[in-house]
Design an enzyme around this catalytic site. Structure first.
Site, PDB file in Angstrom:
ATOM      1  N   GLU A  88       0.800  -1.219   0.000  1.00 47.08           N
ATOM      2  CA  GLU A  88       0.000   0.000   0.000  1.00 47.08           C
ATOM      3  C   GLU A  88       0.839   1.278   0.000  1.00 47.08           C
ATOM      4  O   GLU A  88       0.355   2.346   0.373  1.00 47.08           O
ATOM      5  CB  GLU A  88      -0.969  -0.009   1.177  1.00 47.08           C
ATOM      6  CG  GLU A  88      -2.095  -1.009   1.003  1.00 47.08           C
ATOM      7  CD  GLU A  88      -3.173  -0.874   2.055  1.00 47.08           C
ATOM      8  OE1 GLU A  88      -4.289  -0.464   1.708  1.00 47.08           O
ATOM      9  OE2 GLU A  88      -2.888  -1.185   3.218  1.00 47.08           O
ATOM     10  N   HIS A 107      -0.932   4.624   8.104  1.00 53.11           N
ATOM     11  CA  HIS A 107      -2.076   3.754   7.809  1.00 53.11           C
ATOM     12  C   HIS A 107      -2.142   2.656   8.850  1.00 53.11           C
ATOM     13  O   HIS A 107      -1.139   1.980   9.111  1.00 53.11           O
ATOM     14  CB  HIS A 107      -1.950   3.144   6.417  1.00 53.11           C
ATOM     15  CG  HIS A 107      -3.032   2.161   6.101  1.00 53.11           C
ATOM     16  ND1 HIS A 107      -4.376   2.496   6.092  1.00 53.11           N
ATOM     17  CD2 HIS A 107      -2.976   0.837   5.810  1.00 53.11           C
ATOM     18  CE1 HIS A 107      -5.091   1.428   5.794  1.00 53.11           C
ATOM     19  NE2 HIS A 107      -4.269   0.402   5.615  1.00 53.11           N
ATOM     20  N   HIS A 109      -4.985  -0.297  11.188  1.00 48.29           N
ATOM     21  CA  HIS A 109      -6.194  -1.124  11.134  1.00 48.29           C
ATOM     22  C   HIS A 109      -6.882  -1.212  12.511  1.00 48.29           C
ATOM     23  O   HIS A 109      -6.936  -2.295  13.103  1.00 48.29           O
ATOM     24  CB  HIS A 109      -5.844  -2.542  10.684  1.00 48.29           C
ATOM     25  CG  HIS A 109      -5.368  -2.655   9.278  1.00 48.29           C
ATOM     26  ND1 HIS A 109      -5.024  -3.867   8.716  1.00 48.29           N
ATOM     27  CD2 HIS A 109      -5.170  -1.732   8.312  1.00 48.29           C
ATOM     28  CE1 HIS A 109      -4.631  -3.680   7.465  1.00 48.29           C
ATOM     29  NE2 HIS A 109      -4.708  -2.387   7.200  1.00 48.29           N
ATOM     30  N   HIS A 175     -11.747  -1.580   6.855  1.00 43.54           N
ATOM     31  CA  HIS A 175     -10.316  -1.687   6.564  1.00 43.54           C
ATOM     32  C   HIS A 175      -9.470  -1.022   7.641  1.00 43.54           C
ATOM     33  O   HIS A 175      -8.622  -1.659   8.254  1.00 43.54           O
ATOM     34  CB  HIS A 175     -10.057  -1.049   5.190  1.00 43.54           C
ATOM     35  CG  HIS A 175      -8.641  -1.133   4.710  1.00 43.54           C
ATOM     36  ND1 HIS A 175      -8.259  -0.702   3.456  1.00 43.54           N
ATOM     37  CD2 HIS A 175      -7.503  -1.561   5.305  1.00 43.54           C
ATOM     38  CE1 HIS A 175      -6.955  -0.890   3.304  1.00 43.54           C
ATOM     39  NE2 HIS A 175      -6.471  -1.401   4.411  1.00 43.54           N
TER      40      HIS A 175
END
Length: 252
Positions: A88, A107, A109, A175
């Protein structure tokens, strides 16, 4: 060859990316090797980012050796054997390309975000004094990207940015979330504040029907921010919250 001042700056930035990774894992924002922290090297087209691959470590165990260097096309410029750029990476690069002021992207989760977005439960301004920075982020807008796929190419990265735009935090359906800041410390604290906002919203929904705080309280805090009542964010060097979370790591 990089000058001594540039080498020192990159070393410091690498150290901050490493500590951000550890904080993300330690606070339970993400688990294992899921998620990544990156930082733009100021004045260059190079990015430091937490590596993935056969030799990867979970975020809470990250060391400086887990932070690799890539360029704005995603090419790996410097990495130990068994370590590569995350799939990603395209998400990080999409943010950097669209927003020159951004110097760090994270990023993660979080369970709470996955559960809330999967249940179509919006984040509500259920507190102010408990955590004003979280309220401020919500009032500024935290959009939801409506797809639950990994952002692995430029096309998806551009599509994601159509949702995130100029916001500093964006949820991703089923996500996780992505945040952007003017420094690693900034992006880290934004992530932690959204994480706490999602956690408390989840708890409130689990109890019953949460209600936003009174509008007059929202207006009161909006006035305080406009008048710069508290200037912690303007302090040079380490933000006190960043320092606190780093000390928690050392304490353990």
């Amino acid at each position: 060859m990089a000058k001594p001042a540039e080498r020192a700056m990159i070393k410091q930035l690498t150290n901050e990316v490493m500590f951000s990774c550890r904080i993300m894992g330690d606070r339970g924002v993400t688990r294992g090797a899921f998620g990544h922290v990156s930082a733009r090297i100021p004045g260059t087209d190079r990015i430091l980012i937490k590596s993935k691959g056969p030799a990867e470590e979970g975020l809470e165990f990250a060391t400086e050796k887990d932070i690799i260097t890539i360029d704005m096309k995603g090419n790996v410029l410097k990495a130990d054997k068994g370590k590569d750029a995350p799939q990603e990476t395209a998400m990080h690069l999409a943010v950097y390309r669209a927003r020159p002021e951004v110097l760090s992207v994270i990023h993660t989760h979080p369970d709470w975000v996955v559960a809330l977005t999967a249940s179509e439960r919006p984040l509500l301004p259920i507190y102010a004094a408990y955590n004003p920075p979280g309220l401020k982020l919500l009032l500024e807008g935290i959009p939801l990207y409506g797809r639950s796929v990994t952002i692995i190419n430029d096309e998806l990265g551009q599509d994601f940015m159509q949702t995130m735009g100029s916001k500093n935090a964006c949820l991703l359906l089923g996500h996780g979330m992505t945040t952007a800041g003017v420094s690693v410390q900034d992006a880290t604290l934004i992530t932690l504040n959204v994480f706490e906002l999602a956690r408390l919203n989840y708890m409130a929904y689990a109890i019953g029907t949460p209600k936003p705080i009174p509008q007059r309280d929202i207006e009161e805090y909006s006035t305080r921010w406009r008048n710069h009542v508290r200037k912690v964010d303007a302090v040079k060097g380490e933000h006190p919250d960043w320092r606190y979370f780093k000390k928690l790591l050392v304490k353990k």
